[in-house]
Scaffold this active site. Sequence first.
Site, PDB file in Angstrom:
ATOM      1  CB  ILE A  57      -0.978   0.015   1.196  1.00 57.46           C
ATOM      2  CG1 ILE A  57      -1.814  -1.266   1.207  1.00 57.46           C
ATOM      3  CG2 ILE A  57      -1.895   1.242   1.123  1.00 57.46           C
ATOM      4  CD1 ILE A  57      -2.681  -1.449   2.443  1.00 57.46           C
TER       5      ILE A  57
ATOM      6  CB  ALA B 255       2.524  -2.709   9.862  1.00 54.22           C
TER       7      ALA B 255
ATOM      8  CB  THR C  48      -6.171  -3.595   9.716  1.00 56.53           C
ATOM      9  OG1 THR C  48      -7.012  -4.680   9.372  1.00 56.53           O
ATOM     10  CG2 THR C  48      -5.606  -3.891  11.101  1.00 56.53           C
ATOM     11  CG  ASP C  49     -11.306  -4.720   8.133  1.00 55.75           C
ATOM     12  OD1 ASP C  49     -10.225  -5.338   8.238  1.00 55.75           O
ATOM     13  OD2 ASP C  49     -12.141  -4.977   7.236  1.00 55.75           O
ATOM     14  CD  GLU C  50      -7.078  -8.646   9.192  1.00 59.36           C
ATOM     15  OE1 GLU C  50      -6.571  -9.497   9.927  1.00 59.36           O
ATOM     16  OE2 GLU C  50      -6.830  -8.550   7.982  1.00 59.36           O
TER      17      GLU C  50
ATOM     18  CE1 TYR D  87      -1.320  -6.506  10.454  1.00 62.00           C
ATOM     19  CE2 TYR D  87      -3.534  -7.383  10.087  1.00 62.00           C
ATOM     20  CZ  TYR D  87      -2.588  -6.399   9.881  1.00 62.00           C
ATOM     21  OH  TYR D  87      -2.880  -5.309   9.112  1.00 62.00           O
TER      22      TYR D  87
ATOM     23  CE  LYS E 174      -1.832  -1.893  11.649  1.00 59.96           C
ATOM     24  NZ  LYS E 174      -0.801  -0.980  11.068  1.00 59.96           N
TER      25      LYS E 174
HETATM   26  P1  NAD Z   1       3.293  -4.759   3.471  1.00 61.95           P
HETATM   27  O1  NAD Z   1       3.655  -5.902   4.376  1.00 61.95           O
HETATM   28  O2  NAD Z   1       3.152  -4.987   2.017  1.00 61.95           O
HETATM   29  O3  NAD Z   1       4.381  -3.587   3.627  1.00 61.95           O
HETATM   30  C1  NAD Z   1       4.887  -3.197   4.872  1.00 61.95           C
HETATM   31  C2  NAD Z   1       6.118  -2.323   4.619  1.00 61.95           C
HETATM   32  O4  NAD Z   1       6.625  -1.884   5.892  1.00 61.95           O
HETATM   33  C3  NAD Z   1       7.262  -3.068   3.915  1.00 61.95           C
HETATM   34  O5  NAD Z   1       7.794  -2.265   2.891  1.00 61.95           O
HETATM   35  C4  NAD Z   1       8.284  -3.286   5.036  1.00 61.95           C
HETATM   36  O6  NAD Z   1       9.627  -3.322   4.553  1.00 61.95           O
HETATM   37  C5  NAD Z   1       8.033  -2.078   5.909  1.00 61.95           C
HETATM   38  N1  NAD Z   1       8.442  -2.291   7.310  1.00 61.95           N
HETATM   39  C6  NAD Z   1       8.186  -3.370   8.091  1.00 61.95           C
HETATM   40  N2  NAD Z   1       8.718  -3.200   9.310  1.00 61.95           N
HETATM   41  C7  NAD Z   1       9.309  -1.971   9.306  1.00 61.95           C
HETATM   42  C8  NAD Z   1      10.005  -1.211  10.290  1.00 61.95           C
HETATM   43  N3  NAD Z   1      10.223  -1.700  11.528  1.00 61.95           N
HETATM   44  N4  NAD Z   1      10.454   0.019   9.952  1.00 61.95           N
HETATM   45  C9  NAD Z   1      10.251   0.520   8.702  1.00 61.95           C
HETATM   46  N5  NAD Z   1       9.618  -0.164   7.728  1.00 61.95           N
HETATM   47  C10 NAD Z   1       9.143  -1.387   8.040  1.00 61.95           C
HETATM   48  O7  NAD Z   1       1.982  -4.143   4.114  1.00 61.95           O
HETATM   49  P2  NAD Z   1       0.757  -3.409   3.401  1.00 61.95           P
HETATM   50  O8  NAD Z   1      -0.222  -4.414   2.973  1.00 61.95           O
HETATM   51  O9  NAD Z   1       1.287  -2.438   2.418  1.00 61.95           O
HETATM   52  O10 NAD Z   1       0.137  -2.630   4.645  1.00 61.95           O
HETATM   53  C11 NAD Z   1       0.554  -1.315   4.976  1.00 61.95           C
HETATM   54  C12 NAD Z   1      -0.213  -0.861   6.198  1.00 61.95           C
HETATM   55  O11 NAD Z   1      -1.612  -0.901   5.932  1.00 61.95           O
HETATM   56  C13 NAD Z   1       0.003  -1.750   7.433  1.00 61.95           C
HETATM   57  O12 NAD Z   1       0.078  -0.917   8.553  1.00 61.95           O
HETATM   58  C14 NAD Z   1      -1.228  -2.624   7.484  1.00 61.95           C
HETATM   59  O13 NAD Z   1      -1.532  -3.005   8.803  1.00 61.95           O
HETATM   60  C15 NAD Z   1      -2.271  -1.670   6.922  1.00 61.95           C
HETATM   61  N6  NAD Z   1      -3.417  -2.302   6.230  1.00 61.95           N
HETATM   62  C16 NAD Z   1      -3.209  -3.232   5.249  1.00 61.95           C
HETATM   63  C17 NAD Z   1      -4.313  -3.787   4.581  1.00 61.95           C
HETATM   64  C18 NAD Z   1      -4.137  -4.779   3.462  1.00 61.95           C
HETATM   65  O14 NAD Z   1      -5.140  -5.322   2.966  1.00 61.95           O
HETATM   66  N7  NAD Z   1      -2.932  -5.055   2.997  1.00 61.95           N
HETATM   67  C19 NAD Z   1      -5.608  -3.384   4.934  1.00 61.95           C
HETATM   68  C20 NAD Z   1      -5.775  -2.431   5.952  1.00 61.95           C
HETATM   69  C21 NAD Z   1      -4.667  -1.888   6.584  1.00 61.95           C
HETATM   70  P1  TYD Z   2      -5.272 -12.619   3.517  1.00 65.63           P
HETATM   71  O1  TYD Z   2      -5.045 -12.131   2.129  1.00 65.63           O
HETATM   72  O2  TYD Z   2      -4.143 -13.289   4.239  1.00 65.63           O
HETATM   73  O3  TYD Z   2      -5.844 -11.381   4.337  1.00 65.63           O
HETATM   74  P2  TYD Z   2      -6.487 -11.333   5.846  1.00 65.63           P
HETATM   75  O4  TYD Z   2      -6.260 -12.621   6.529  1.00 65.63           O
HETATM   76  O5  TYD Z   2      -5.702 -10.224   6.462  1.00 65.63           O
HETATM   77  O6  TYD Z   2      -7.946 -11.024   5.645  1.00 65.63           O
HETATM   78  O7  TYD Z   2      -6.487 -13.639   3.474  1.00 65.63           O
HETATM   79  C1  TYD Z   2      -7.759 -13.253   2.991  1.00 65.63           C
HETATM   80  C2  TYD Z   2      -8.699 -14.420   3.204  1.00 65.63           C
HETATM   81  O8  TYD Z   2      -8.273 -15.505   2.363  1.00 65.63           O
HETATM   82  C3  TYD Z   2      -8.676 -14.967   4.629  1.00 65.63           C
HETATM   83  O9  TYD Z   2     -10.001 -15.380   4.963  1.00 65.63           O
HETATM   84  C4  TYD Z   2      -7.752 -16.168   4.541  1.00 65.63           C
HETATM   85  C5  TYD Z   2      -7.983 -16.678   3.127  1.00 65.63           C
HETATM   86  N1  TYD Z   2      -6.835 -17.354   2.489  1.00 65.63           N
HETATM   87  C6  TYD Z   2      -7.012 -18.625   1.906  1.00 65.63           C
HETATM   88  O10 TYD Z   2      -8.118 -19.208   1.934  1.00 65.63           O
HETATM   89  N2  TYD Z   2      -5.931 -19.221   1.319  1.00 65.63           N
HETATM   90  C7  TYD Z   2      -4.699 -18.639   1.281  1.00 65.63           C
HETATM   91  O11 TYD Z   2      -3.727 -19.262   0.751  1.00 65.63           O
HETATM   92  C8  TYD Z   2      -4.536 -17.327   1.859  1.00 65.63           C
HETATM   93  C9  TYD Z   2      -3.206 -16.628   1.836  1.00 65.63           C
HETATM   94  C10 TYD Z   2      -5.641 -16.728   2.449  1.00 65.63           C
END
Ligand code: NAD
Ligand code: TYD
Length: 359
Positions: free
Chosen positions: A11, A81, A132-134, A158, A162
């Site tokens: 993101i 994160a 996150t919504d989690e 996780y 958060k």
């Molecule tokens: P990601 O795992 O793809 O990226 C995380 C980034 O943070 C990486 O580039 C990593 O190198 C960096 N990082 C990790 N630890 C670090 C540290 N100690 N210092 C500096 N950098 C560090 O994660 P994402 O999916 O891009 O998520 C970004 C944020 O959005 C997170 O806070 C996550 O909780 C939140 N979020 C993600 C989702 C989703 O669906 N992916 C949804 C809602 C919220």
């Molecule tokens: P994920 O992308 O890990 O996001 P989150 O657990 O943060 O919602 O998983 C999305 C949904 O997909 C979750 O219900 C777990 C499921 N899932 C599978 O069924 N198979 C997989 O291999 C993975 C990675 C996730």
Amino acid sequence: MILITGGAGFIGSNFVLDWLAAGTEPVVNLDKLTYAGNLANLASLQGDARHTFVQGDIGDRALIERLLAEHRPRAIVNFAAESHVDRSIHGAEDFIATNIVGTFRLLEAARGHWSQLPSDEKTAFRFLHVSTDEVYGSLAPDAPAFTEEHVYEPNSPYSASKAASDHLVRAWHHTHGLPVLTTNCSNNYGPYHFPEKLIPLMIVNALAGKALPIYGDGRQVRDWLYVSDHCSAIRRVLEAGRPGEVYNIGGWNEKTNLEIVHTLCELLDELQPCANGQSYRSQITHVTDRPGHDRRYAIDARKIERELGWRPAETFDTGIRKTIEWYLAHPDWVASVQSGAYRDWVAAQYGAGAAERGA
Ligand code: NAD
Ligand code: TYD
């Protein structure tokens, strides 16, 4: 300028690219470059003086203090994160270190910097925490979607980490007056998504002729948002959000995991049919469920719409098609992220030999 943390992740890198495409304000991008951080995501910014990349840890207070003193950002947006639920089940240490201790140290450095600013800069300063919504836990099938008032009931290491970070951010506002904003967003998907998460894992595995592993019955529900919509929501909250407030961000797109995987298979059948003439659906397999697997997440995004006028631009149909087209057009990116560390993870999560066999 603004300071972004975690801007080489999924993101964060989309946010940096969108930010610099939408305006001229420079970005300092601090990222530790864990397995999830990838500078290839930012390759198009090479030579762009508006983007300064710094490799480092949000828990390194001296480094943060130096960056704040040197660059004097008007805002910090904290994406950094550990973000993968399954990894947090295998081991939570890094989640505690970055998501909790790292956020605490970042808040302390921000507070020190902010408290010494001249009053106009102090009033304008923002610390935006991306969450996150989690943190709200799991919803019953017919329960109303999460509002900002929903009780915190995190169930995974996780989401617990958060939730702890959200509480710290809240406390730094209430106790110290730091002008914070918190966003709680639903599941994102789109370009540069690391293929350990559901959607990119299924696309990458399908194209490689590997198994598509659905946990348990596959009837768990997530509320999917295209990543550029998350980025536009964060820009809007940064611009007009009220300090101390929380904004839920979601796509109004509740889908079961089975629906997601079937949709991906149908679109792949259309855009890149299998050489053997079979549907990608034939690769679907059910595997052991995730421990403590949350059944349903859904976001009520009416507050951000009512107060800030934000709504997602993409529907699930348009966003998922763009996503698949992006993965089809970027096989080199996929190959580059499937490093040794990635293969070790697949073997640990889906069983020894899975990396070679296809998880
Ligand atoms: P990601 O795992 O793809 O990226 C995380 C980034 O943070 C990486 O580039 C990593 O190198 C960096 N990082 C990790 N630890 C670090 C540290 N100690 N210092 C500096 N950098 C560090 O994660 P994402 O999916 O891009 O998520 C970004 C944020 O959005 C997170 O806070 C996550 O909780 C939140 N979020 C993600 C989702 C989703 O669906 N992916 C949804 C809602 C919220
Ligand atoms: P994920 O992308 O890990 O996001 P989150 O657990 O943060 O919602 O998983 C999305 C949904 O997909 C979750 O219900 C777990 C499921 N899932 C599978 O069924 N198979 C997989 O291999 C993975 C990675 C996730």
